[in-house]
Each structure stands twice: as C-alpha cells, then as structure tokens.
Design a protein around this motif. Sequence first.
Motif, PDB file in Angstrom:
ATOM      1  N   ALA A 140       0.826  -1.321  -0.026  1.00  0.00           N
ATOM      2  CA  ALA A 140       0.039   0.161   0.028  1.00  0.00           C
ATOM      3  C   ALA A 140       0.857   1.366  -0.047  1.00  0.00           C
ATOM      4  CB  ALA A 140      -0.867  -0.085   1.163  1.00  0.00           C
ATOM      5  N   ARG A 141       2.015   1.211   0.757  1.00  0.00           N
ATOM      6  CA  ARG A 141       2.812   2.675   0.962  1.00  0.00           C
ATOM      7  C   ARG A 141       3.948   2.677  -0.244  1.00  0.00           C
ATOM      8  NH1 ARG A 141       7.805   2.579   3.300  1.00  0.00           N
ATOM      9  NH2 ARG A 141       8.530   0.701   3.775  1.00  0.00           N
ATOM     10  N   LEU A 142       3.952   1.679  -1.110  1.00  0.00           N
ATOM     11  CA  LEU A 142       4.806   1.828  -2.326  1.00  0.00           C
ATOM     12  C   LEU A 142       4.574   2.735  -3.157  1.00  0.00           C
ATOM     13  CD1 LEU A 142       6.172  -2.127  -2.106  1.00  0.00           C
ATOM     14  CD2 LEU A 142       6.898  -0.247  -0.643  1.00  0.00           C
ATOM     15  N   PRO A 143       5.475   3.289  -3.908  1.00  0.00           N
ATOM     16  CA  PRO A 143       5.205   3.889  -5.317  1.00  0.00           C
ATOM     17  C   PRO A 143       4.813   3.048  -6.108  1.00  0.00           C
ATOM     18  CG  PRO A 143       7.422   4.532  -4.408  1.00  0.00           C
ATOM     19  CD  PRO A 143       7.046   3.293  -3.596  1.00  0.00           C
ATOM     20  N   ASP A 144       3.803   3.512  -7.250  1.00  0.00           N
ATOM     21  CA  ASP A 144       3.225   2.498  -8.193  1.00  0.00           C
ATOM     22  C   ASP A 144       4.244   1.776  -8.962  1.00  0.00           C
ATOM     23  OD1 ASP A 144       0.697   3.348  -7.513  1.00  0.00           O
ATOM     24  OD2 ASP A 144       0.356   4.804  -8.900  1.00  0.00           O
ATOM     25  N   PRO A 145       5.446   2.473  -9.427  1.00  0.00           N
ATOM     26  CA  PRO A 145       6.500   1.635 -10.272  1.00  0.00           C
ATOM     27  C   PRO A 145       6.971   0.328  -9.400  1.00  0.00           C
ATOM     28  CG  PRO A 145       7.316   3.641  -9.688  1.00  0.00           C
ATOM     29  CD  PRO A 145       5.708   3.654  -9.406  1.00  0.00           C
ATOM     30  N   ILE A 261       9.434  -4.043   0.815  1.00  0.00           N
ATOM     31  CA  ILE A 261       8.238  -3.476   1.837  1.00  0.00           C
ATOM     32  C   ILE A 261       8.647  -3.176   3.269  1.00  0.00           C
ATOM     33  CG2 ILE A 261       6.380  -5.001   0.506  1.00  0.00           C
ATOM     34  CD1 ILE A 261       6.575  -7.004   2.925  1.00  0.00           C
ATOM     35  N   ASP A 262       9.961  -3.344   3.438  1.00  0.00           N
ATOM     36  CA  ASP A 262      10.451  -3.297   4.830  1.00  0.00           C
ATOM     37  C   ASP A 262      10.285  -1.756   5.172  1.00  0.00           C
ATOM     38  OD1 ASP A 262      12.901  -2.742   6.740  1.00  0.00           O
ATOM     39  OD2 ASP A 262      12.512  -4.781   6.688  1.00  0.00           O
ATOM     40  N   PRO A 263       9.817  -1.509   6.574  1.00  0.00           N
ATOM     41  CA  PRO A 263       9.669  -0.196   6.960  1.00  0.00           C
ATOM     42  C   PRO A 263      11.024   0.622   7.182  1.00  0.00           C
ATOM     43  CG  PRO A 263       9.608  -1.692   8.856  1.00  0.00           C
ATOM     44  CD  PRO A 263       9.518  -2.662   7.470  1.00  0.00           C
ATOM     45  N   SER A 264      12.078   0.235   7.169  1.00  0.00           N
ATOM     46  CA  SER A 264      13.511   0.812   7.094  1.00  0.00           C
ATOM     47  C   SER A 264      13.679   1.459   5.699  1.00  0.00           C
ATOM     48  CB  SER A 264      14.477  -0.044   7.257  1.00  0.00           C
ATOM     49  OG  SER A 264      14.711  -1.153   6.189  1.00  0.00           O
ATOM     50  N   ILE A 265      12.836   1.373   4.809  1.00  0.00           N
ATOM     51  CA  ILE A 265      12.849   1.904   3.561  1.00  0.00           C
ATOM     52  C   ILE A 265      11.930   3.010   3.401  1.00  0.00           C
ATOM     53  CG2 ILE A 265      13.027   1.661   1.058  1.00  0.00           C
ATOM     54  CD1 ILE A 265      13.252  -1.295   1.470  1.00  0.00           C
ATOM     55  N   ALA A 266      12.132   4.341   3.277  1.00  0.00           N
ATOM     56  CA  ALA A 266      11.414   5.566   2.785  1.00  0.00           C
ATOM     57  C   ALA A 266      11.317   5.740   1.515  1.00  0.00           C
ATOM     58  CB  ALA A 266      11.977   6.553   3.661  1.00  0.00           C
ATOM     59  N   TRP A 267      10.094   5.630   0.780  1.00  0.00           N
ATOM     60  CA  TRP A 267       9.879   5.659  -0.539  1.00  0.00           C
ATOM     61  C   TRP A 267       9.430   7.195  -0.930  1.00  0.00           C
ATOM     62  CZ3 TRP A 267      11.885   2.241  -3.898  1.00  0.00           C
ATOM     63  CH2 TRP A 267      12.034   1.040  -3.202  1.00  0.00           C
ATOM     64  N   GLU A 268       9.816   7.561  -2.326  1.00  0.00           N
ATOM     65  CA  GLU A 268       9.558   8.727  -2.817  1.00  0.00           C
ATOM     66  C   GLU A 268       8.883   8.591  -4.242  1.00  0.00           C
ATOM     67  OE1 GLU A 268      10.923  13.187  -4.042  1.00  0.00           O
ATOM     68  OE2 GLU A 268      12.135  11.914  -2.755  1.00  0.00           O
ATOM     69  N   ARG A 276      12.411   6.953  -5.636  1.00  0.00           N
ATOM     70  CA  ARG A 276      13.568   7.037  -4.769  1.00  0.00           C
ATOM     71  C   ARG A 276      13.342   6.610  -3.704  1.00  0.00           C
ATOM     72  NH1 ARG A 276      12.270  12.295  -7.584  1.00  0.00           N
ATOM     73  NH2 ARG A 276      13.857  12.656  -9.049  1.00  0.00           N
ATOM     74  N   ALA A 277      14.472   6.045  -3.051  1.00  0.00           N
ATOM     75  CA  ALA A 277      14.284   5.471  -1.741  1.00  0.00           C
ATOM     76  C   ALA A 277      15.514   5.881  -0.771  1.00  0.00           C
ATOM     77  CB  ALA A 277      14.515   3.899  -1.913  1.00  0.00           C
ATOM     78  N   ARG A 278      15.386   5.678   0.405  1.00  0.00           N
ATOM     79  CA  ARG A 278      16.186   5.870   1.491  1.00  0.00           C
ATOM     80  C   ARG A 278      16.398   4.795   2.414  1.00  0.00           C
ATOM     81  NH1 ARG A 278      18.621  10.928   1.675  1.00  0.00           N
ATOM     82  NH2 ARG A 278      19.001  10.592   3.861  1.00  0.00           N
TER      83      ARG A 278
END
Length: 365
Positions: A140-145, A261-268, A276-278
Amino acid sequence: MRWIPIALMGVHGLIHVMGFAKAFGYADLPQLTQPISRAWGLAWLAAAVLVTTTTALLAVGARSYWIAGAFALLVSQAVIVSAWRDAWAGTAANALLLLIVAYGWLTEGPRSFHAQYLRDAEVGLARVAAAPMVTEADLARLPDPVKRYLRITRSVGQPRVQNYHLRFRGRIRSAPDSRWMPFEAEQQSFADEPTRLFLMRARMFGVPVEAFHRAIGGHATMQVTVAGAVPLENARGDEMDRAETVTLFNDMCLLASGTLIDPSIAWEAADATTARARFTYKGQTIAATLLFASTGELVNFQSDDRARSESDGTFTPRRFSTPVRDYRDFGPVRLMSFGEARWLLPEGEFTYGEFTLVDIAYNAR
C-alpha cells in the motif's frame, strides 16, 4: 587448467600400484630393480588409494580434498624413499601434490575465507523461523512502479524473504584499462538482520584470486588475497560500512524484491517509471534511484552514496549503478539474469563487473 594437475595426480596414483604388484608377484616389472617386501607392498597400495582418492575429491570439487591429499603425500613420499633408486622421480609429482594440499588448506581450511563464510552463514541460518506471506496490503505505501515490480517478480503471495543464497559467474576488472578476470561467486544474504556474505574466486593472469565481502551488524570488510596466501586488500571502516549498505540495498532491489516492503525503506514517488528510496540500517542512511521499464521491470539502480576503493586504499565518492536485463524464472520468482556494475568516473562511465545469475534459493533452513 585445473584438469592438468588432476590428470597428473591420477597417473601418479596408478603408478603406485606397480610397487604393490612387484611385492606380491602379480607382474614382472624389471624397471623396479629393488626388492619390495609385502609390508611395503601394502604401503604402496595405500599410497595408490590415497592419491587416487585425492584426485577424485579434487575432480568433484569436494572441500576436503586437501585432508586426503596430506595423508597421500606422507605415505607416497615414504614409499618413494623406501625404493629411492627406482622411484625418486615420483618426488616431482609429490611436489605438485604438496602445492595442491597447501592451496587447499589456504582456500578451504579452517582459517580460509570459505570457512569464515560457512561459519557466518550457519549462525544466520540458525535463527530462521516461519515467514508470513507478502500480500497486496503490504504494497500500500509503495510508489506505483515499485508495486508493479513486486507483482512482476511474483513476490506477492510468496513468504517474506528472511535469507537468500545465490551463485554468480562473470568477469570483473579494477579500471577501464585493466584486464578482465573471469570469476565464480557464492553469496549468502540475510534480510531479518541485514547481512551480506560474498565469496568470489577469480583468476588474474591465470593465478587464483579470492575476495571476501563480509557485512554483518552494520560493519563491513573487503579482503582480497592471491591463492589464499598473499593479501592484496583489507578494506574496513566507515566508508566501507556505507559502501556495503548501498550494496545490501542494491541486492534487496535486484535479488529479493519482497524485502522492499520493509519499514526501514522510505519511498518517494518520482514518475511512472522512477522511484527514489532511502534505506537506513545501523546508523547508515543511503539514497538510491530505481529506474523501471514501461513494462514494469527494474532496469537500473543508481546511488551516489557508494565510494569506490582506489588503488592506494582510499575511497572516492562515485556514482554507482547496476543496469540489469534478461528477466527469467528462478523457481517461483522472476528476476533479472544478467547485470553490470558501473562507476561514473570524471572521464566517463565504465563497467567494472558483469554478472550472470546462475541460481538463487530463498529461506533455507
């Protein structure tokens, strides 16, 4: 090249049978002028069995070949000394066997990179537990691509990745004007406590070279030796830790997409084909840009947070990228099967590694 010493050892083992045949009168061997007692004849037979066993273990790639080889060397040289006037030439073959045993101990023995790799992998595998499935709700929280990518790789409906083991083959070089070195590599990674164990064996001008990347608990090392004996590189420290954090995340994206899907990854979200990811782990936060094809496959990974190891032992920040292609099925998942590793240097981009994924398995116990 490896089959030449194997063939020589095979012949060496068979020649020992002559001493046994002479002692028990099974053949007339005028080239053996010295008498051989039955007791020594049995020793000649034991040497033949030990050398032949070593040869067979070497041929099939068994790790323990050097142990059998050490016993073979001792017994073989003992029987040669017992009939020195007739058998002295066998010492040359035993000199080759000594090199084979020494190389085996250095690369497969208890102090080798391979032994350390196996010990670390065993520790990680001991904590494996049942894993829940990756579901559409997890996306759900991931960018579409990124969502499309997880569906294309068939990560949805599979157990969450706790560990993965893979094998690569390919070629690698240190600089644009350097010679390519063919290699084979084995890797064991863990997602529950991010860990990367990467053992590579290459050849430089025909000489064996080993490299061991070890990233555990937020700290990383990269060690390189010639034939397991002569150190070429021993990189460690904050820059190495940060570089391996980028590599950890790169592996997650390319080889274990269910971990995204790991919460340690912040997606944009960027656009329909870019995200983009952090990624944060043990105090290190690295950024990366993921580029996707219009059909949904990940085609490139770029990061400016992975420094390049220079020949003088220092690290220089460079853009790191891994363009990939040739997606195919690996069991239940669909992954890229070929990738490149590139650095962007002031004079332009160059490929320093080409990797073909041979096989991959998830959640071993």
